[in-house]
Design an enzyme around this catalytic site. Structure first.
Site, mmCIF file in Angstrom:
data_model
loop_
_atom_site.group_PDB
_atom_site.id
_atom_site.type_symbol
_atom_site.label_atom_id
_atom_site.label_comp_id
_atom_site.label_asym_id
_atom_site.label_seq_id
_atom_site.Cartn_x
_atom_site.Cartn_y
_atom_site.Cartn_z
ATOM 1 C CB THR A 1 41.735 3.832 50.772
ATOM 2 O OG1 THR A 1 42.374 4.834 49.972
ATOM 3 C CG2 THR A 1 40.374 3.495 50.218
ATOM 4 C CG ASP A 2 47.228 2.808 54.436
ATOM 5 O OD1 ASP A 2 47.848 3.821 54.019
ATOM 6 O OD2 ASP A 2 47.708 2.026 55.271
#
Length: 849
Positions: A267-268
């Site tokens: 994920t960011d």
């Protein structure tokens, strides 16, 4: 005749060949390295883990480290920000640049790298980044960014390559292959349809399938298939209703199953929505580590049968593969050559400079010319963007010193011309600049966008230069006949003064050695060879996304579909300031003798295109030749032309070379939503070879016979999709026409009301609630303390907007903060108006903590 220069282009993947030898791309080695047979024994390691240990590996240890398991000999590895330099923080960790990072080479940002159109050079930058990671014991550098420049207003465009997916993919794969050749991982980001900063953590990008495939996914596809990045970073936003982290169609169906990605999805930072949904969708790693209870959710889901443990095992396998590949590289010490990297940064910056105007051959300057160097940027360079990519440069050149070093200082004068911010014209500084300019033969004005204009987290409001910069250019041009404007900016600007100056040089954000590269360009040490990887419109309103950017609060509609950038401008005949692929040189080139390997072929064959290129000037130079394909009559709506091949050719004066480009079936295809596949229609296609999208020098035609089933007639319905078959110039697409393209109604674009708030509601949207307002005030006070002494800086701007747009769940990203998921759920109940119910739950959660 020079050596033949050949490109094989079976879109989406190209290989450059010089004299039959692979040059620009070193093929990614898929054979896994091993240390102590750990990689070979990953399955055995997984069998030795408890369920809790497996779940624990699926989230970070802290902000930058992955978890390890000591008893099994699994180490914890570090990842850091990039993408144009290493941002390893020396102190407390954060994602926005509050803490200083270790010195590293600041290479030109992606907008400048793309302007080189040089695969081999981008590969070399990747190698250098990999070397710096080795020295700092960093396993993965987060980049490159492959988001499409849908609008020139996107505040993070300086981190992205192009408006064109083919060019984006070619640059991205070169970057990745370079880094990973050093045994260091990359993270291709932000996957996907993340084309604005406004409400980036919650916005829902509504995009039709053809635009998704042909524009927003195609660059990723090239990089995935040809470079196999160790990680892909999922974006914050939703895509057609589903958060990227949870989007099975994007993460598993396309990325893993269709494209064959072998790495993991991370994920960011703070982009995780629902953890169990995400791991099922194919998002293996959540970053950063946070007290959000997600590891426990995974355990519970396996125990309840909601999550198949085999899916978790597969995720852990990908994570362990990454860890052990990195461990082998980082087990040995490495020291990189700082001066060699600075020299490379200078060379790359030079090839990314784009000469936009050179009236009366005012450039290159003569060494003995009296030159007035005007503009604060000449001594205080703008060389990179702001936000998570902020690099602490190992050294930093400025243009004034570099020119003096090159030609001496006797004939060089200087005046700052504008204030640090440039937000208002300063009459005294402008008059001083006019006086200094009056004594010079040539005036070089250094202008552009200040760091407050291009900031992660915020989109630009317009395409104007800061008022102080614009006013300076006008006044100098009124008083001097020989004016060259040197621009430092990460994305396009309007130039209402374009006809008033003699020369314009686009330097983009050239990194720590960009000033030296610019001095070389101005004085002819280097012949400019960069070309625009994006269109510069005459005015903002000309951009096809203007009517629908950035929208919000809930959705942004991509109503322009595939008509992005030059695909729109060239299709509707919209005049532009400077077209895609444009750039001048100090020499001239002649294109001739276009030949097609055959004039009739099937959609299963490859078409060989060849032509000759000659340097007809008096100095050596590099020309970027571009090949576009036009479908002369399609049953589907298509842009006027699309880039399908390019090459950068270096020629001595008078030298001629043959350029060969092979076009595979994808070069002629569009994505057919009914067939769920790429489709080449039977018919005539034009092969267009030129120096830009609007400067076509050679053309020929080829007849292609399709072997695929014909597309169902419904998608050839010109009445139903009339607006797209005859795309309107300067006018918006109606909601009804967009819905006809989507095949469904668009979601309502409205904010959330009190009583309906969720963990995904931005904190700043909760002002209807008394508790919400108290939370906002508390967070604003905390931010004020954090940015004390940094007011009116890009970092402060990012922090302030983050508080407004951060979804409530984002509060759990604050490491060892006071909240956990149970407490946050209770707080949400209180914010929604059920104070006593929520307060009771909060007390219970505090006691259980």
């Amino acid at each position: 005749m020079g050596h033949p220069f050949q490109i094989k282009s079976d879109c989406p993947c190209n290989t450059i060949v010089l004299n039959g030898t692979v040059s620009a791309i070193i093929e990614f080695q898929k054979t896994e390295k091993t240390e102590g047979n750990k990689v070979k024994n990953i399955e055995h390691l997984i069998s030795q883990m408890t369920l809790e240990e497996k779940a624990s590996l699926s989230s970070g240890l802290n902000f930058w480290y992955l978890k390890g398991i000591k008893r099994l000999g699994i180490p914890s590895i570090m990842v850091t920000d990039g993408p144009h330099g290493l941002r390893k923080q020396a102190g407390d960790a954060d994602h926005i640049g509050l803490s200083k990072s270790v010195p590293a080479t600041c290479f030109p940002t992606a907008s400048a790298l793309a302007a080189t159109w040089n695969r081999d050079l981008i590969y070399q930058v990747g190698v250098a980044l990999g070397e710096e990671c080795q020295e700092e014991k960093v396993a993965v550098i987060l980049g490159p960014g492959a988001n499409i420049k849908r609008s020139p207003l996107c505040g993070r465009n300086f981190e992205y390559f192009s408006e064109d997916p083919y060019l984006t993919g070619e640059m991205g794969k070169s970057h990745i292959n370079g880094v990973q050749s050093q045994g260091i991982g990359t993270s291709l980001k932000h996957y996907t349809v993340n084309n604005q900063e406004f409400r980036r953590m919650v916005i829902d990008a509504i995009v039709d399938e053809r635009a998704l495939r042909e524009i927003y996914l195609a660059g990723y596809e090239i990089a995935i298939k040809e470079a196999q990045p160790w990680t892909v970073m999922c974006a914050y936003n939703r895509v057609n209703g589903t958060y990227a982290s949870d989007n099975k169609y994007l993460m598993r169906d396309i990325l893993k199953d269709e494209w064959g990605h072998e790495g993991l999805v991370v994920t960011d930072w703070g982009a995780m929505n629902e953890r169990v949904d995400a791991i099922i969708a194919g998002t293996e790693l959540e970053m950063p580590g946070a007290p959000n209870g997600n590891d426990d959710k995974i355990v519970a889901a396996v125990q309840s049968g909601e999550l198949d443990e085999a899916v978790l095992n597969s995720a852990v396998e990908r994570i362990l593969t990454l860890i052990f590949k990195a461990e082998e590289t980082l087990s040995e010490d490495f020291v990189y050559d700082r001066q060699a990297h600075h020299a490379l940064a200078r060379r790359v910056a030079g090839e990314g400079v784009v000469l936009l105007k050179n009236e009366d051959s005012i450039l290159p300057l003569q060494e003995n010319s009296k030159v007035a160097l005007i503009g604060r940027f000449a001594k205080e360079p703008r060389y990179q963007g702001a936000g998570s990519s902020l690099i602490n440069p190992s050294q930093l050149d400025n243009l004034y010193d570099e020119i003096v070093n090159l030609v001496g200082g006797e004939n060089i004068t200087f005046a700052p011309g504008y204030t640090v911010t440039g937000d208002q014209p300063d009459e005294s500084l402008i008059q001083e600049a006019v006086d200094v300019a009056s004594t010079a033969e040539v005036v070089v004005i250094c202008a552009g966008l200040t760091d407050l204009y291009e900031v992660e987290g915020l989109d630009r409001e317009n395409l104007n230069l800061p008022p102080g910069h614009g006013a300076l250019i006008y006044r100098i041009a009124q008083n001097h006949s020989k004016v060259v404007v040197v621009l430092s900016n990460g994305s396009p600007v309007e130039m209402p003064w374009v006809d008033d100056v003699t020369g314009i040089v686009e330097g983009y954000l050239g990194g720590q050695a960009g000033a030296g590269a610019m001095a070389d360009i101005l004085y002819g040490v280097t012949n400019p060879s960069g070309k625009l990887a994006e269109t510069f419109p005459l005015k903002l309103e000309d951009n096809p996304s203007h009517h629908y950017f950035p929208q919000g609060p809930a959705t942004v509609e991509y109503r322009e579909s595939v008509f992005v950038g030059y695909r729109y401008y060239d299709s509707v005949g919209q005049d532009v300031l400077f077209p895609f692929g444009y750039g001048l040189s100090y020499t001239t080139f002649e294109y001739s003798d276009l030949k097609l390997g055959q004039h009739q072929l099937s959609d299963q064959e490859t078409l060989r295109v060849s032509f000759k290129l000659k340097n007809t000037g008096f100095v050596a130079g590099k020309e970027i030749v571009q090949l576009y394909v036009r479908d002369t009559e399609s049953t589907a709506f298509r842009p006027d032309k699309e880039l399908k091949g390019f090459a950068k050719v270096d020629l001595a004066p008078g030298e001629e070379s043959e350029v060969v480009i092979d076009l595979g079936p994808r070069a002629f295809a569009y994505y057919n939503v009914d067939l769920k596949d790429w489709h080449v229609e039977s018919g005539t296609f034009e092969i267009l070879v030129g120096a830009s999208s609007q400067d076509i020098r050679l053309n020929a035609s080829v007849e292609i016979t399709s072997t695929q089933s014909a597309a169902p007639a419904v998608h050839a319905d010109r009445d139903k999709l009339a607006a797209y078959y005859d795309f309107p110039k300067g006018q918006p697409i109606s909601q009804a026409d967009f819905e006809a393209l989507l095949g469904k109604s668009v979601p309502k674009n409205q904010g959330t009301q009190k009583g309906e708030y969720t963990l995904n509601t931005p904190v700043g949207d909760m002002r209807e609630s008394f508790i919400g307002r108290q939370l906002i005030n508390m967070m604003n006070k905390q931010i004020s303390k954090m940015i004390a002494g940094m007011e009116d800086t890009p970092t402060a701007m990012l922090m302030e907007v983050m508080i407004k747009e951060l979804p409530l769940r984002g509060m759990l990203m604050m490491g060892d903060g006071p909240l956990n998921r149970e407490m946050l759920d209770a707080l949400l109940v209180m914010i929604n108006g059920e104070f006593f119910k929520g307060f009771g739950a909060l007390i219970k959660a505090v006691c259980n903590k």
